[in-house]
Structures are given as C-alpha cells and as structure tokens.
Scaffold this active site. Structure first.
Site, PDB file in Angstrom:
ATOM      1  N   ASP A  32      -6.991   4.187  -4.585  1.00  9.80           N
ATOM      2  CA  ASP A  32      -7.657   4.012  -3.283  1.00  9.80           C
ATOM      3  C   ASP A  32      -8.282   5.392  -3.002  1.00  9.80           C
ATOM      4  O   ASP A  32      -8.525   6.149  -3.949  1.00  9.80           O
ATOM      5  CB  ASP A  32      -6.651   3.587  -2.198  1.00  9.80           C
TER       6      ASP A  32
ATOM      7  N   LYS B  14       0.877  -1.184   0.000  1.00 10.10           N
ATOM      8  CA  LYS B  14       0.000   0.000   0.000  1.00 10.10           C
ATOM      9  C   LYS B  14       0.905   1.222   0.000  1.00 10.10           C
ATOM     10  O   LYS B  14       2.041   1.157   0.465  1.00 10.10           O
ATOM     11  CB  LYS B  14      -0.865   0.019   1.266  1.00 10.10           C
TER      12      LYS B  14
ATOM     13  N   GLY C  15     -20.217   6.679   2.596  1.00 12.29           N
ATOM     14  CA  GLY C  15     -19.301   7.219   1.598  1.00 12.29           C
ATOM     15  C   GLY C  15     -20.077   7.625   0.359  1.00 12.29           C
ATOM     16  O   GLY C  15     -21.282   7.317   0.222  1.00 12.29           O
ATOM     17  N   PHE C  16     -19.415   8.336  -0.536  1.00 10.43           N
ATOM     18  CA  PHE C  16     -20.038   8.606  -1.845  1.00 10.43           C
ATOM     19  C   PHE C  16     -18.961   8.564  -2.917  1.00 10.43           C
ATOM     20  O   PHE C  16     -19.061   9.202  -3.958  1.00 10.43           O
ATOM     21  CB  PHE C  16     -20.804   9.934  -1.841  1.00 10.43           C
TER      22      PHE C  16
ATOM     23  N   ASN D 299     -15.798   6.002  -5.014  1.00  7.70           N
ATOM     24  CA  ASN D 299     -15.764   4.948  -6.025  1.00  7.70           C
ATOM     25  C   ASN D 299     -16.452   3.661  -5.566  1.00  7.70           C
ATOM     26  O   ASN D 299     -17.251   3.078  -6.296  1.00  7.70           O
ATOM     27  CB  ASN D 299     -14.287   4.691  -6.378  1.00  7.70           C
TER      28      ASN D 299
HETATM   29  P1  NDP Z   1     -12.917   7.574  -2.758  1.00  7.56           P
HETATM   30  O1  NDP Z   1     -11.882   8.611  -2.555  1.00  7.56           O
HETATM   31  O2  NDP Z   1     -13.491   7.403  -4.121  1.00  7.56           O
HETATM   32  O3  NDP Z   1     -14.099   7.790  -1.749  1.00  7.56           O
HETATM   33  C1  NDP Z   1     -13.933   7.807  -0.353  1.00  7.56           C
HETATM   34  C2  NDP Z   1     -15.259   8.161   0.239  1.00  7.56           C
HETATM   35  O4  NDP Z   1     -15.323   8.144   1.641  1.00  7.56           O
HETATM   36  C3  NDP Z   1     -15.635   9.550  -0.148  1.00  7.56           C
HETATM   37  O5  NDP Z   1     -16.996   9.597  -0.374  1.00  7.56           O
HETATM   38  C4  NDP Z   1     -15.220  10.330   1.080  1.00  7.56           C
HETATM   39  O6  NDP Z   1     -15.743  11.584   1.154  1.00  7.56           O
HETATM   40  C5  NDP Z   1     -15.752   9.431   2.110  1.00  7.56           C
HETATM   41  N1  NDP Z   1     -15.215   9.705   3.436  1.00  7.56           N
HETATM   42  C6  NDP Z   1     -13.947  10.003   3.782  1.00  7.56           C
HETATM   43  N2  NDP Z   1     -13.874  10.183   5.117  1.00  7.56           N
HETATM   44  C7  NDP Z   1     -15.126   9.992   5.581  1.00  7.56           C
HETATM   45  C8  NDP Z   1     -15.702  10.036   6.860  1.00  7.56           C
HETATM   46  N3  NDP Z   1     -14.973  10.322   7.932  1.00  7.56           N
HETATM   47  N4  NDP Z   1     -17.031   9.776   6.972  1.00  7.56           N
HETATM   48  C9  NDP Z   1     -17.777   9.489   5.884  1.00  7.56           C
HETATM   49  N5  NDP Z   1     -17.269   9.447   4.647  1.00  7.56           N
HETATM   50  C10 NDP Z   1     -15.983   9.699   4.504  1.00  7.56           C
HETATM   51  O7  NDP Z   1     -12.296   6.216  -2.246  1.00  7.56           O
HETATM   52  P2  NDP Z   1     -12.768   4.730  -2.510  1.00  7.56           P
HETATM   53  O8  NDP Z   1     -14.217   4.672  -2.731  1.00  7.56           O
HETATM   54  O9  NDP Z   1     -11.846   4.185  -3.520  1.00  7.56           O
HETATM   55  O10 NDP Z   1     -12.410   4.059  -1.123  1.00  7.56           O
HETATM   56  C11 NDP Z   1     -13.344   3.893  -0.059  1.00  7.56           C
HETATM   57  C12 NDP Z   1     -12.909   2.756   0.840  1.00  7.56           C
HETATM   58  O11 NDP Z   1     -12.838   1.559   0.063  1.00  7.56           O
HETATM   59  C13 NDP Z   1     -11.518   2.900   1.462  1.00  7.56           C
HETATM   60  O12 NDP Z   1     -11.522   2.280   2.733  1.00  7.56           O
HETATM   61  C14 NDP Z   1     -10.628   2.110   0.528  1.00  7.56           C
HETATM   62  O13 NDP Z   1      -9.451   1.678   1.155  1.00  7.56           O
HETATM   63  C15 NDP Z   1     -11.549   0.948   0.196  1.00  7.56           C
HETATM   64  N6  NDP Z   1     -11.243   0.197  -1.013  1.00  7.56           N
HETATM   65  C16 NDP Z   1     -11.103   0.799  -2.218  1.00  7.56           C
HETATM   66  C17 NDP Z   1     -10.840   0.046  -3.351  1.00  7.56           C
HETATM   67  C18 NDP Z   1     -10.764   0.646  -4.710  1.00  7.56           C
HETATM   68  O14 NDP Z   1     -10.608  -0.121  -5.666  1.00  7.56           O
HETATM   69  N7  NDP Z   1     -10.880   1.939  -4.877  1.00  7.56           N
HETATM   70  C19 NDP Z   1     -10.653  -1.409  -3.256  1.00  7.56           C
HETATM   71  C20 NDP Z   1     -10.883  -1.956  -1.947  1.00  7.56           C
HETATM   72  C21 NDP Z   1     -11.154  -1.161  -0.884  1.00  7.56           C
HETATM   73  P3  NDP Z   1     -14.712  12.806   1.009  1.00  7.56           P
HETATM   74  O15 NDP Z   1     -13.946  12.648  -0.232  1.00  7.56           O
HETATM   75  O16 NDP Z   1     -15.675  13.903   0.980  1.00  7.56           O
HETATM   76  O17 NDP Z   1     -13.790  12.769   2.185  1.00  7.56           O
HETATM   77  O1  2IT Z   2      -7.729  -1.700  -0.952  1.00  9.58           O
HETATM   78  C1  2IT Z   2      -7.638  -2.173  -2.112  1.00  9.58           C
HETATM   79  O2  2IT Z   2      -7.754  -3.382  -2.328  1.00  9.58           O
HETATM   80  C2  2IT Z   2      -7.431  -1.242  -3.225  1.00  9.58           C
HETATM   81  N1  2IT Z   2      -7.399  -0.038  -2.987  1.00  9.58           N
HETATM   82  C3  2IT Z   2      -7.256  -1.763  -4.617  1.00  9.58           C
HETATM   83  C4  2IT Z   2      -5.830  -2.190  -4.841  1.00  9.58           C
HETATM   84  C5  2IT Z   2      -5.487  -2.584  -6.254  1.00  9.58           C
HETATM   85  O3  2IT Z   2      -4.291  -2.870  -6.456  1.00  9.58           O
HETATM   86  O4  2IT Z   2      -6.339  -2.620  -7.137  1.00  9.58           O
END
Ligand code: NDP
Ligand code: 2IT
Length: 445
Positions: A164, A124, A235-236, A238
């Site tokens: 991420d 990471k 969240g809102f 990805n």
């Molecule tokens: P994004 O940046 O697309 O979205 C993150 C979201 O969480 C945003 O809506 C953000 O709002 C919100 N957020 C942040 N802090 C808070 C809080 N304190 N309370 C409520 N909402 C909050 O990231 P992802 O969707 O990619 O990631 C979300 C989660 O999923 C993370 O834990 C990540 O590690 C996990 N994940 C992501 C993967 C991926 O492929 N992208 C794969 C596996 C896991 P704002 O931007 O307004 O802070």
């Molecule tokens: O937490 C996760 O699994 C990710 N942010 C995706 C990692 C990746 O290599 O696609």
C-alpha cells in the site's frame, strides 16, 4: 437498524478515529434498506458484528538507523473479518498511520475483497515509519524488524499482507526474506512479490489498470469511451502510474499528477518516457513531485494546490484519503467532469461524494474501482498454490473480467428508479450481502 444509535455507540468505543467512523457510516447508510428487507441480518446482529474487528495486533518495531541510533516505531495488523476467506490486505508505511486509519482501511477491505468474487477476508496493517529520506539499508532493517513480529500472525491460509502507500516491490522483498528465514518456508504469504520468486505479472500495474477498466465500463453506460478524454490524476505513486499507463493506452490524455507539495500540469500529456520517469521519481524517496517540471519544462508546478481545479472529463484520485473535498468536487462539476473513479481508498470526503451523486455524474468508490489490485493479489495466490506462472495477457484478461463483473454487481444493486447508477450503494450492498450471509451460515463463533 437504528443508525444514529449504532454510530453514537461506535464513536464512544472508538474515540479519535474519525476516518473509521466515516467509512462505517457510509456503508451503513447505503445498506439500510437491505437490512430492513432481510430480517435475518438483524436477527443475527450482523451490523454490530461486522463493524468490530476480529482483532487489532499492535507491536513495537525497533531498528537501527545508519548513524547507529536505535529508532522505535509502532506496527499494526488489523484482522477485520475472515468470513469469506483468509485475511487479506495491504501494509502502509507512512508517518500518518494510526490504529483508527488502519481500521478504516481494514473495514473497507472486507467489502472490496468480497466484490472481487475471490475468497479473501478483510485486513490492513502498517506502521508510522516514514520512508522519506531513508537509505536502502535502513528500509531493509526496518522491514526485517517489522516482520520479526508480524510473522507470528500471518500465513498463506491465515493472513496474506501486500503493499500500500510506502510499501512496494522492494519492501515486499525485504519483508518476505525475513519471513522465509524465520519460518523456513517459501510460500505465498505475501503478494506483490518479485516476478522471479512467486510474484504475478501485472500485479504492479493492477490497481491502476483495474481503475481505468472500471472507468471505461462506467463511460460505456453513457455511450462514451476514454478516447480523447482529458484526465486529471492525483498522486504519483504506484496506483497513479498504473492508471496513467492504461488511460494513455486507451487514447486518453493525462494532464496532472500531484504530491503533498502541489500538483504538476502537463498540457502535452503524461505519456511515454514521462511515465517511466514517475518510477524514478518515486524511487528517490523524496516525497515531492516538483522535480517533474525540471525534467519536462513544458509542464508547470502549482505549489500547495490540488489538481481538481484543472478542466477535465475524467478525474482519478489516486493519492490518499480525503484528498478531494466539497470545494474541489464543485469545481470539477462546474468544469464539466463526467466521471470520477477512485484509485485511492476513500479519497473523496462525504460532502464531495454528495455533490457528485446529486449532479448524477458517474462516480465510483474505491472499494469497487481500485479492487483490481487486491484481485490480482488473489490471482498471485492462486498461481503460488498451483506452483506455476501465468503470462501477462492471461492475468490482464482475468483482471479485466473481474472489473467488468464488479461493475455489473454495482449496477445490479445500485440502479435507482430513474436509471442513475449509485455505485456507492451498489458496491456496499453487493459486498455486504456475501459477507453477511457467510457469517450467518458459519454461526456465532
Ligand atoms: P504509493 O506510496 O506508491 O503512492 C502514494 C502517492 O500519494 C504518492 O505519490 C504520494 O506522494 C502521494 N501522496 C501522499 N500524500 C499526499 C497528499 N497529501 N497529497 C497528494 N499526494 C499525496 O502508494 P499507492 O499508489 O500504492 O497508494 C495510493 C492510494 O491507493 C492509497 O490510498 C492506497 O490505499 C490505494 N490503493 C493502493 C493499492 C495498491 O495495490 N498499491 C490497491 C488499492 C488501493 P509522497 O510519497 O510524496 O507522499
Ligand atoms: O487497498 C488495497 O486494496 C491494497 N493496498 C492492496 C491489498 C492487497 O492485498 O493486494
């Protein structure tokens, strides 16, 4: 295995890194029996070896903002374990990023990647850079500065970063452009690339789709489906977006999303154009979810609150670590929740997790239920290596099958005597065995 001693030593070695300790403790508690039954793990000192990252790379990122001022951030890459494949894991750009936070995420990634059945090690990285309010040009300059250091440590057979929090398609584009310029090679060094230059179809949706496929498998074990279920999502970003699309396609109604400012309750359900609007909201770099209610006035905004107080059948926490605590978990249980599937990494606190397990609700830890993102990254790497692109239904079918396989692995290793599936234990044991055996077979290196 003396868990108390291991944890005390780990704490001494890693002061001020509570999330890393939390993640390690959860894994070690659930693999205790397997380690006891298989003396080869203790003989090779696997536990001490698996909780220490191979290396932590830490570097300065200096870049110029639009006012001509030079800004300094910290960049990191935690390369945790490459026993079963090259290091693989996302990059997070968020002001809360610390070395300890990335160690927790890199550690989790080892077991998650192992569960996908694909050959990927755990890593990471990221930076404490805050994308909020930054212009496109600033984002580009920051990504270029970040890659001007990171490129030395990555490669398609070495370490393959992805997105991420705060790192999506746009950032991957700028990071890739800089890598290509520095190294002079166009290959699959990053995943989540644009679809016209090596990206896999369905990768943007994959984490959310996989999360919902996993929830569907869990529900099946109780003769249930997603049809007609009320879902609370947090969240809102990805992962929330992908989860909402698939849940809606499968006939459920998603009634919440959230941001750091509070949550939105939309009793009519978030579907159709409302889902597309989420992309617009994210692209604004504004960090708040409230504007949804200006666009769709039948929805209500609850400032400073979390969505877990809403009555729902299924909860999908998709925002950030430790966003759902014991009080929230109790509220969900009291309101009759039957299934919790984590889209985010470690969104439930240990106390919340205990409440779910004690109440025997279906509860999936992120390392199992959100593995669809990295799994589809693995499928992107395969397509890059074969120099071809699969069509969307082909990728989605493979993703679906991987999620079903992960579910089966969790059931195999997590079923208790009374038939209840402890998915936390199942995921940790299944993920651990493969990595630990690979470490033993490869010797002390
Ligand atoms: P994004 O940046 O697309 O979205 C993150 C979201 O969480 C945003 O809506 C953000 O709002 C919100 N957020 C942040 N802090 C808070 C809080 N304190 N309370 C409520 N909402 C909050 O990231 P992802 O969707 O990619 O990631 C979300 C989660 O999923 C993370 O834990 C990540 O590690 C996990 N994940 C992501 C993967 C991926 O492929 N992208 C794969 C596996 C896991 P704002 O931007 O307004 O802070
Ligand atoms: O937490 C996760 O699994 C990710 N942010 C995706 C990692 C990746 O290599 O696609």
């Amino acid at each position: 295995m003396n868990l108390d001693k291991i944890m005390a030593d780990l704490e001494k070695k890693n002061p001020g890194q509570p999330e890393f300790l939390q993640a390690v403790k959860e894994v070690l508690e659930t693999i205790e029996d397997v380690v006891k039954e298989n003396p080869r793990y203790e003989a090779a000192n696997i536990i001490e070896r698996i909780i220490e990252p191979d290396r932590v790379i830490k570097f300065k990122v200096q870049w110029m903002d639009d006012k001509g001022q030079v800004q300094v951030n910290r960049g990191y890459r935690v390369q945790f374990n490459n026993a079963i494949g090259p290091y693989k894991g996302g990059l997070r750009f968020h002001p809360s990023v610390t070395e300890g936070g990335l160690k927790f995420l890199g550690f989790e990634q080892i077991f998650k990647n192992s569960l996908t059945t694909l050959p990927m090690g755990g890593a990471k990285g990221g930076s404490d850079f805050d994308p909020k309010g930054k212009s496109n040009a600033e984002i580009m300059r920051f990504c270029q500065a970040f890659m001007s250091e990171l490129y030395k440590y990555i490669g398609p057979d070495k370490d393959i970063p992805a997105g991420d929090i705060g790192v999506g398609g746009r950032e991957i584009g700028y990071l890739f452009g800089m890598y290509k310029k520095l190294v002079g090679e166009h290959h699959g060094v990053l995943t989540g690339k644009g679809r016209g230059w090596g990206g896999s179809l369905i990768r943007p949706e994959a984490t959310g789709f996989g999360n919902v496929f996993f929830a569907e498998e869990m529900l099946k074990t109780r003769g249930e489906t997603l049809e007609g279920k009320i879902i609370a999502v947090s969240g809102f970003g990805n992962v929330s977006w992908g989860s909402i699309i698939k849940a809606t396609q499968l006939g459920a109604k998603v009634v919440t999303i959230s941001g750091p400012d509070g949550y939105v309750y939309d009793p009519d359900g978030i579907s159709g154009e409302k889902i597309d609007y989420l992309l617009e909201l994210r692209a604004s770099n504004q960090d708040i979810v409230k504007p949804y209610t200006f666009e769709f006035p039948t929805a209500q905004f609850f400032e400073g609150k979390r969505p877990w107080e809403v009555k729902c059948d299924v909860a999908l926490p998709c925002a950030i670590q430790n966003e759902l605590n014991a009080e929230d978990a109790q509220k969900l249980v009291d309101n009759g929740v039957i299934c919790i599937s984590e889209g985010a990494n470690m969104p439930c606190t240990p106390e919340a997790m205990e409440i779910f397990l004690n109440n025997k609700v279906l509860y999936a830890p992120g390392k199992a239920s959100n593995a669809g993102g990295v799994a589809t990254s693995g499928l992107e790497q395969t397509q890059n290596a074969m120099k071809l692109n699969w069509i969307a239904p082909e990728v989605e079918e493979k993703l679906h099958q991987i999620m079903v396989n992960i579910h089966d692995a969790c059931v195999k290793y997590g079923k208790d005597g009374d038939g209840y599936v402890n998915y936390v234990k199942g995921a940790n044991v299944a993920g651990f065995i493969k990595v630990a055996d690979a470490m033993i077979e490869q010797g002390v290196v």
